[in-house]
Design a protein around this motif. Structure first.
Motif, PDB file in Angstrom:
ATOM      1  N   LEU A 171       0.811  -1.210   0.000  1.00 48.78           N
ATOM      2  CA  LEU A 171       0.000   0.000   0.000  1.00 48.78           C
ATOM      3  C   LEU A 171       0.852   1.271   0.000  1.00 48.78           C
ATOM      4  O   LEU A 171       0.329   2.368   0.226  1.00 48.78           O
ATOM      5  CB  LEU A 171      -0.933   0.006   1.215  1.00 48.78           C
ATOM      6  N   ASN A 172       2.135   1.127  -0.257  1.00 53.24           N
ATOM      7  CA  ASN A 172       3.043   2.272  -0.261  1.00 53.24           C
ATOM      8  C   ASN A 172       2.988   2.950  -1.630  1.00 53.24           C
ATOM      9  O   ASN A 172       3.540   2.461  -2.620  1.00 53.24           O
ATOM     10  CB  ASN A 172       4.472   1.811   0.055  1.00 53.24           C
ATOM     11  N   ALA A 173       2.320   4.093  -1.713  1.00 54.03           N
ATOM     12  CA  ALA A 173       2.123   4.787  -2.989  1.00 54.03           C
ATOM     13  C   ALA A 173       3.445   5.253  -3.588  1.00 54.03           C
ATOM     14  O   ALA A 173       3.658   5.184  -4.810  1.00 54.03           O
ATOM     15  CB  ALA A 173       1.186   5.974  -2.801  1.00 54.03           C
ATOM     16  N   ARG A 174       4.366   5.733  -2.736  1.00 54.95           N
ATOM     17  CA  ARG A 174       5.651   6.226  -3.240  1.00 54.95           C
ATOM     18  C   ARG A 174       6.438   5.110  -3.915  1.00 54.95           C
ATOM     19  O   ARG A 174       7.075   5.327  -4.956  1.00 54.95           O
ATOM     20  CB  ARG A 174       6.449   6.815  -2.077  1.00 54.95           C
ATOM     21  N   ALA A 175       6.391   3.912  -3.352  1.00 48.59           N
ATOM     22  CA  ALA A 175       7.104   2.784  -3.951  1.00 48.59           C
ATOM     23  C   ALA A 175       6.573   2.490  -5.351  1.00 48.59           C
ATOM     24  O   ALA A 175       7.341   2.277  -6.291  1.00 48.59           O
ATOM     25  CB  ALA A 175       6.976   1.548  -3.064  1.00 48.59           C
ATOM     26  N   HIS A 176       5.254   2.511  -5.503  1.00 43.90           N
ATOM     27  CA  HIS A 176       4.665   2.243  -6.818  1.00 43.90           C
ATOM     28  C   HIS A 176       5.004   3.372  -7.807  1.00 43.90           C
ATOM     29  O   HIS A 176       5.223   3.113  -8.998  1.00 43.90           O
ATOM     30  CB  HIS A 176       3.160   2.067  -6.694  1.00 43.90           C
ATOM     31  N   ALA A 177       5.048   4.605  -7.325  1.00 41.49           N
ATOM     32  CA  ALA A 177       5.411   5.722  -8.208  1.00 41.49           C
ATOM     33  C   ALA A 177       6.854   5.582  -8.694  1.00 41.49           C
ATOM     34  O   ALA A 177       7.153   5.818  -9.874  1.00 41.49           O
ATOM     35  CB  ALA A 177       5.216   7.047  -7.485  1.00 41.49           C
ATOM     36  N   LEU A 208      -1.681   6.301  -7.577  1.00 43.40           N
ATOM     37  CA  LEU A 208      -2.719   7.328  -7.425  1.00 43.40           C
ATOM     38  C   LEU A 208      -3.980   6.778  -6.764  1.00 43.40           C
ATOM     39  O   LEU A 208      -4.703   7.520  -6.091  1.00 43.40           O
ATOM     40  CB  LEU A 208      -3.057   7.937  -8.784  1.00 43.40           C
ATOM     41  N   ILE A 209      -4.254   5.497  -6.926  1.00 41.98           N
ATOM     42  CA  ILE A 209      -5.377   4.887  -6.193  1.00 41.98           C
ATOM     43  C   ILE A 209      -5.078   4.913  -4.696  1.00 41.98           C
ATOM     44  O   ILE A 209      -5.952   5.198  -3.875  1.00 41.98           O
ATOM     45  CB  ILE A 209      -5.616   3.444  -6.685  1.00 41.98           C
ATOM     46  N   LEU A 210      -3.809   4.647  -4.348  1.00 35.60           N
ATOM     47  CA  LEU A 210      -3.406   4.637  -2.937  1.00 35.60           C
ATOM     48  C   LEU A 210      -3.275   6.045  -2.367  1.00 35.60           C
ATOM     49  O   LEU A 210      -3.543   6.279  -1.192  1.00 35.60           O
ATOM     50  CB  LEU A 210      -2.077   3.896  -2.793  1.00 35.60           C
ATOM     51  N   ASN A 211      -2.842   6.989  -3.212  1.00 36.88           N
ATOM     52  CA  ASN A 211      -2.673   8.374  -2.761  1.00 36.88           C
ATOM     53  C   ASN A 211      -2.830   9.288  -3.974  1.00 36.88           C
ATOM     54  O   ASN A 211      -1.917   9.420  -4.781  1.00 36.88           O
ATOM     55  CB  ASN A 211      -1.288   8.572  -2.126  1.00 36.88           C
ATOM     56  N   ARG A 212      -3.999   9.910  -4.079  1.00 34.71           N
ATOM     57  CA  ARG A 212      -4.276  10.723  -5.264  1.00 34.71           C
ATOM     58  C   ARG A 212      -3.414  11.981  -5.329  1.00 34.71           C
ATOM     59  O   ARG A 212      -3.414  12.686  -6.340  1.00 34.71           O
ATOM     60  CB  ARG A 212      -5.754  11.108  -5.314  1.00 34.71           C
ATOM     61  N   ARG A 213      -2.636  12.254  -4.265  1.00 37.02           N
ATOM     62  CA  ARG A 213      -1.754  13.416  -4.248  1.00 37.02           C
ATOM     63  C   ARG A 213      -0.290  13.011  -4.468  1.00 37.02           C
ATOM     64  O   ARG A 213       0.607  13.796  -4.186  1.00 37.02           O
ATOM     65  CB  ARG A 213      -1.902  14.163  -2.922  1.00 37.02           C
ATOM     66  N   GLU A 214      -0.054  11.815  -4.981  1.00 36.58           N
ATOM     67  CA  GLU A 214       1.318  11.376  -5.260  1.00 36.58           C
ATOM     68  C   GLU A 214       1.813  12.074  -6.533  1.00 36.58           C
ATOM     69  O   GLU A 214       1.487  11.699  -7.655  1.00 36.58           O
ATOM     70  CB  GLU A 214       1.370   9.859  -5.407  1.00 36.58           C
ATOM     71  N   ALA A 215       2.621  13.111  -6.349  1.00 35.38           N
ATOM     72  CA  ALA A 215       3.016  13.980  -7.464  1.00 35.38           C
ATOM     73  C   ALA A 215       3.830  13.242  -8.520  1.00 35.38           C
ATOM     74  O   ALA A 215       3.678  13.501  -9.720  1.00 35.38           O
ATOM     75  CB  ALA A 215       3.809  15.176  -6.926  1.00 35.38           C
ATOM     76  N   ALA A 256       4.488   0.751 -16.717  1.00 37.98           N
ATOM     77  CA  ALA A 256       4.620   2.034 -16.012  1.00 37.98           C
ATOM     78  C   ALA A 256       3.251   2.621 -15.694  1.00 37.98           C
ATOM     79  O   ALA A 256       3.018   3.112 -14.583  1.00 37.98           O
ATOM     80  CB  ALA A 256       5.442   3.008 -16.844  1.00 37.98           C
ATOM     81  N   VAL A 257       2.344   2.578 -16.666  1.00 31.54           N
ATOM     82  CA  VAL A 257       0.983   3.094 -16.440  1.00 31.54           C
ATOM     83  C   VAL A 257       0.321   2.354 -15.280  1.00 31.54           C
ATOM     84  O   VAL A 257      -0.339   2.965 -14.424  1.00 31.54           O
ATOM     85  CB  VAL A 257       0.135   2.961 -17.724  1.00 31.54           C
ATOM     86  N   GLU A 258       0.498   1.045 -15.217  1.00 29.90           N
ATOM     87  CA  GLU A 258      -0.111   0.253 -14.139  1.00 29.90           C
ATOM     88  C   GLU A 258       0.409   0.700 -12.778  1.00 29.90           C
ATOM     89  O   GLU A 258      -0.366   0.848 -11.826  1.00 29.90           O
ATOM     90  CB  GLU A 258       0.187  -1.234 -14.368  1.00 29.90           C
ATOM     91  N   GLU A 259       1.716   0.922 -12.672  1.00 33.37           N
ATOM     92  CA  GLU A 259       2.291   1.334 -11.381  1.00 33.37           C
ATOM     93  C   GLU A 259       1.871   2.755 -11.008  1.00 33.37           C
ATOM     94  O   GLU A 259       1.525   3.022  -9.849  1.00 33.37           O
ATOM     95  CB  GLU A 259       3.825   1.223 -11.427  1.00 33.37           C
ATOM     96  N   PHE A 260       1.881   3.669 -11.960  1.00 35.89           N
ATOM     97  CA  PHE A 260       1.449   5.035 -11.658  1.00 35.89           C
ATOM     98  C   PHE A 260      -0.021   5.064 -11.242  1.00 35.89           C
ATOM     99  O   PHE A 260      -0.393   5.782 -10.305  1.00 35.89           O
ATOM    100  CB  PHE A 260       1.646   5.943 -12.877  1.00 35.89           C
ATOM    101  N   THR A 261      -0.848   4.285 -11.921  1.00 33.30           N
ATOM    102  CA  THR A 261      -2.275   4.243 -11.587  1.00 33.30           C
ATOM    103  C   THR A 261      -2.481   3.682 -10.188  1.00 33.30           C
ATOM    104  O   THR A 261      -3.296   4.200  -9.402  1.00 33.30           O
ATOM    105  CB  THR A 261      -3.041   3.399 -12.627  1.00 33.30           C
ATOM    106  N   THR A 262      -1.741   2.620  -9.846  1.00 33.50           N
ATOM    107  CA  THR A 262      -1.824   2.050  -8.498  1.00 33.50           C
ATOM    108  C   THR A 262      -1.426   3.079  -7.449  1.00 33.50           C
ATOM    109  O   THR A 262      -2.084   3.218  -6.411  1.00 33.50           O
ATOM    110  CB  THR A 262      -0.912   0.815  -8.391  1.00 33.50           C
TER     111      THR A 262
END
Length: 541
Positions: A108-114, A137-144, A129-135
């Protein structure tokens, strides 16, 4: 005596217990104090690492994060910081591995997926890459980082307005990340919002590390160029006048197409039709003869050959004529062409007609008939019937606007190659050679000389590539020079494993359909064979 002895024994017992309790308490205090010191020390290392990142000293930041991981290999913040610094240094495989460790421990670590997404994107693996970025943002919609990563994919896949909107959000969420402002500036520039692009690049300069001197000079030069356009009251670049469709002959020399071009009403000059050049390039000698002066300069452009770079000097051409078509307000690079003036004239060129001009048309190079066609009559809404013998290949564009297509090398996974009509041959990147472990395919005791935009390279190794496949088009036993493409990839935004040049393209009637972001190949020889298309591509056209 017996009573006294008993009392003394009890007193001694109490003292022993008291001493033991004190020792335990002191030990507890010592352990607590040691933990606090350790935590303070870790905090200090973390702050030093963050300071090193702000200064652009990524090697130092990497060292500090590794020290933190030696102390505690489960320190997720340190591991993610290490992954980030490795991405900054272009070491994508290792960056991916560290981010994957954290994602495995904490899904559930959004930064790791980004970070996983960014490592995959820089490696050219778009879908994953799209799959990881989307994951993320699902976990944290503010992951820049995830927003910026998706914006870059939008940019590469020519959804510029969507890229612009996402980058506005990313810079709002994390205004201290210099790379987001560069990407924002590129999106604004592609939308021809040049003043805004200059402002974003200035913001980059205000926060970017002073250690990255060359990068800062490059964007300072670009800002000066945009301001020069404003001083010259140039509001619209590449304005086209003339017939909607025009065909003219070209000469083919060493698999490169050459056409006559007039600059500001000059006599005909010889230009290479070069889809491997972002903007049009004019020789220093011709610019001086025509009185075209530099209007800005700064930094170095990335290219193949020589040292991999050349100084950026900007100029502006008022009028550029290709047959009966006239293009107004054409930005150019001005540079010396000494290595393009060889005896015999096989490589002699006065300039290179780049994509900043060519992308205003649907461009067709008919190699069999030696004809170039520029067409701006076809609108997006008009249906276009594709003959069955034509192969349609979608393309992405790099940060500099170069055309990149997916290629299979001897049946291996897809990788990205630049389509470059200005290159005579197909080129394989050293990185791809190492990734595929193809050292045994190098031709022994045979070296070649390679002429690239950044200069000449001697003693270049050759490899026999068993097969190169674009969609359902396969070329076998391709003699391929092996070149270092790090400079090109640094500017591209995602990894390019090579270049497709004239030795492949000359077997086709090739149409660069820029309005639809696709390339159409109509075979004209038997040198490239058609094979059954993959099942997921058979119904796309």
């Amino acid at each position: 005596m017996h009573l006294l002895s008993q009392r003394g024994s009890k007193n001694r017992g109490r003292r022993v217990k008291t001493i033991a309790l004190v020792i335990v308490l002191l030990g507890s205090v010592g352990a607590s104090s040691s933990s606090r010191v350790e935590a303070q020390s870790a905090g200090k290392l973390r702050r030093w690492a963050q300071k090193a990142i702000r200064e652009g000293n990524y090697e130092r930041a990497e060292e500090l994060y590794r020290r933190l991981l030696v102390r505690n290999h489960r320190d997720q913040r340190a591991r993610l910081g290490l992954s980030y610094t490795l991405i900054k240094q272009g070491r994508m495989k290792e960056a991916f591995q560290h981010a994957a460790l954290v994602a495995g421990q904490d899904p559930l670590n959004a930064r790791a997926h980004a970070l996983l997404g960014m490592a995959l994107l820089r490696s050219g693996m778009f879908q994953k890459a799209v799959e990881e970025f989307t994951t993320a943002l699902i976990l944290n919609r503010r992951e820049a980082m995830a927003l910026a990563g998706l914006a870059e994919i939008d940019f590469f896949e020519n959804r510029t307005q969507q890229a612009y909107e996402r980058l506005r959000m990313a810079t709002g969420l994390n205004p201290s990340e210099p790379d987001y402002w560069i990407a924002f500036g590129r999106a604004a520039a592609r939308l021809e919002r040049f003043k805004e692009a200059a402002e974003h690049y200035q913001r980059f300069l205000s926060i970017s590390p002073r250690l990255d001197k060359e990068k800062r000079e490059r964007y300072r030069g670009l800002i000066d160029f945009y301001f020069a356009l404003a001083r010259l009251n140039v509001s619209h670049l590449h304005r086209v006048e003339g017939p909607r469709t025009m065909t003219l002959p070209f000469e083919l020399k060493n698999s490169r197409p050459f056409i006559p071009v007039r600059i500001n009403g000059s006599d005909p000059l010889t230009f290479v039709v070069d889809t491997g050049a972002s903007i049009t390039v004019l020789s220093e000698r011709v610019a001086r003869a025509l009185g075209i002066r530099p209007i800005a300069r700064g930094g170095r452009a990335r290219a193949v050959g020589g040292g991999g770079t050349f100084p950026i000097i900007y100029g502006l051409v008022n009028e550029l004529d290709i047959g009966d078509i006239r293009v107004y307000n054409v930005p150019i690079y001005i540079r010396p062409f000494r290595h393009f003036q060889r005896e015999g004239g096989a490589f002699r060129a006065d300039g290179f007609l780049g994509l900043s001009v060519l992308s205003n048309f649907k461009l067709t190079l008919d190699y069999a008939r030696r004809e170039l066609t520029l067409d701006r009559s076809t609108g997006m809404r008009q249906p276009v019937e594709i003959p069955p013998e034509v192969t349609v290949v979608p393309f992405r564009t790099t940060n500099g606007g170069l055309v990149s297509v997916e290629v299979k090398l001897d049946g291996h996974e897809d990788c990205n190659f630049i389509l470059d009509s200005g290159a005579s041959t197909t080129v394989l990147a050293e990185e791809a050679l190492e990734r595929l472990n193809w050292q045994d395919k190098i031709v022994p005791d045979l070296r070649v000389r390679v002429l690239g935009a950044a200069g000449v390279l001697d003693d270049v190794h050759l490899l026999i590539l068993p097969s190169l496949t674009i969609s359902n088009l396969e070329q076998r036993n391709v003699r391929t020079p092996i070149l270092n493409m790090d400079a090109v990839n640094e500017a591209a935004g995602f990894a390019q494993s090579g270049i497709i040049g004239g030795h492949f393209l000359k077997h086709f009637r090739v149409t660069f359909d820029f309005p639809r972001f696709r390339v159409l190949f109509r075979p004209q020889t038997e040198a490239v064979r058609r094979i059954p298309a993959p099942p997921n591509e058979q119904n796309e056209n």
